[in-house]
Design a protein around this motif. Structure first.
Motif, PDB file in Angstrom:
ATOM      1  N   GLU A 106       0.604  -1.135   0.021  1.00  0.00           N
ATOM      2  CA  GLU A 106      -0.010  -0.243   0.010  1.00  0.00           C
ATOM      3  C   GLU A 106       0.678   0.965   0.441  1.00  0.00           C
ATOM      4  O   GLU A 106       2.178   1.060   0.495  1.00  0.00           O
ATOM      5  CB  GLU A 106      -0.940   0.116   1.119  1.00  0.00           C
ATOM      6  N   ARG A 107      -0.029   2.399  -0.403  1.00  0.00           N
ATOM      7  CA  ARG A 107       1.136   3.777  -0.273  1.00  0.00           C
ATOM      8  C   ARG A 107       1.534   4.610   0.795  1.00  0.00           C
ATOM      9  O   ARG A 107       0.894   3.671   2.252  1.00  0.00           O
ATOM     10  CB  ARG A 107      -0.206   4.481  -0.753  1.00  0.00           C
ATOM     11  N   ARG A 108       3.182   5.004   1.722  1.00  0.00           N
ATOM     12  CA  ARG A 108       3.146   5.161   2.488  1.00  0.00           C
ATOM     13  C   ARG A 108       3.163   6.503   2.143  1.00  0.00           C
ATOM     14  O   ARG A 108       3.444   7.393   1.237  1.00  0.00           O
ATOM     15  CB  ARG A 108       4.732   4.204   2.546  1.00  0.00           C
ATOM     16  N   GLU A 109       2.291   7.272   3.457  1.00  0.00           N
ATOM     17  CA  GLU A 109       2.068   8.757   3.508  1.00  0.00           C
ATOM     18  C   GLU A 109       3.516   9.109   4.134  1.00  0.00           C
ATOM     19  O   GLU A 109       4.220   8.606   5.353  1.00  0.00           O
ATOM     20  CB  GLU A 109       1.078   9.233   4.587  1.00  0.00           C
ATOM     21  N   ILE A 110       4.636  10.077   3.346  1.00  0.00           N
ATOM     22  CA  ILE A 110       5.429  10.435   3.746  1.00  0.00           C
ATOM     23  C   ILE A 110       5.590  11.907   4.542  1.00  0.00           C
ATOM     24  O   ILE A 110       6.637  11.741   6.300  1.00  0.00           O
ATOM     25  CB  ILE A 110       6.508  10.325   2.803  1.00  0.00           C
TER      26      ILE A 110
END
Length: 231
Positions: A106-110
């Motif tokens: 899944e996407r990762r919030e940076i």
């Protein structure tokens, strides 16, 4: 891409990604409909559609677009999106929040509240600002002079005033405007982060051109150009 311009053209329900060519024959060609954001990499146009899928097309050929293998991004209607790419990586900025997308997870919030993004000239880091804070995102594992893991988010410093006009001065230093000062900060955060005031102007806007080592500056309606700063 020197004689080609890509842009988004709003329609009644979505946005068209358009290609304008200004060579021997001028042409305006639609590439794709329902586009939320796009970027370019060499001769490739890369975009995210309104379903959250990612595509690319070689704009120098007549070949059709191909779907990229990144996982779908959960698109929110009437939200501002931007795309950024570095090597094989793809980033999505949703309003002011920066994410990395992947093909196997899944996407990762940076980082939220991102105001400025600048990729290092060596491809090792992304420099980020959140109003008055300075951050780094590590694209590659670093062993010298500072040990940092790949994908590490590093807080560098907090300033009393908002940071503007962020550039990489060298691969180890950043240059930016901070109210009435032009400052240079190192990215080595061991002990204390060294930051120096390079020059002071009233409400400056700066543009750093690293390949020529020249600094352009606008203050109070006046344009200034430095001598060559780095050898």
């Amino acid at each position: 891409l020197s004689d080609t311009v890509l842009f988004l053209q709003p329609t009644n329900e979505s946005q068209l990604l358009m290609q304008a060519s200004f060579g021997e024959t001028q042409a305006l060609t639609p590439i794709s409909n329902g586009v939320m954001a796009f970027t370019t990499k060499n001769d490739l146009a890369i975009w995210m559609d309104n379903t959250g899928m990612f595509w690319q097309k070689d704009i120098t050929s007549a070949s059709p677009p191909t779907e990229l293998s990144f996982n779908k991004f959960p698109v929110i209607n009437e939200t501002k999106y931007s795309l950024l790419t570095a090597d094989h990586r793809l980033f999505v900025q949703e309003n002011n929040t920066l994410f990395q997308v992947y093909n196997d997870r899944e996407r990762r919030e940076i980082l939220p509240n991102v105001q400025q993004i600048s990729f290092s000239p060596t491809g090792e880091y992304i420099a980020l600002t959140t109003s008055n804070e300075l951050w780094l995102y590590t694209l590659q594992t670093q062993t010298s002079p500072v040990q940092r893991a790949q994908d590490e988010v590093v807080f560098l410093n907090r300033f009393s005033k908002p940071i503007t006009n962020l550039y990489w001065f060298t691969p180890a230093y950043l240059i930016f405007a901070n109210e009435d000062a032009i400052e240079i900060a190192e990215i080595d955060d061991r002990d204390i982060l060294n930051t120096v005031v390079f020059a002071e102007f009233e409400d400056p806007a700066i543009f750093w051109k690293g390949d020529t080592s020249l600094l352009y500056l606008i203050s109070q309606g006046n344009l200034y150009l430095s001598e060559k700063i780095l050898e």
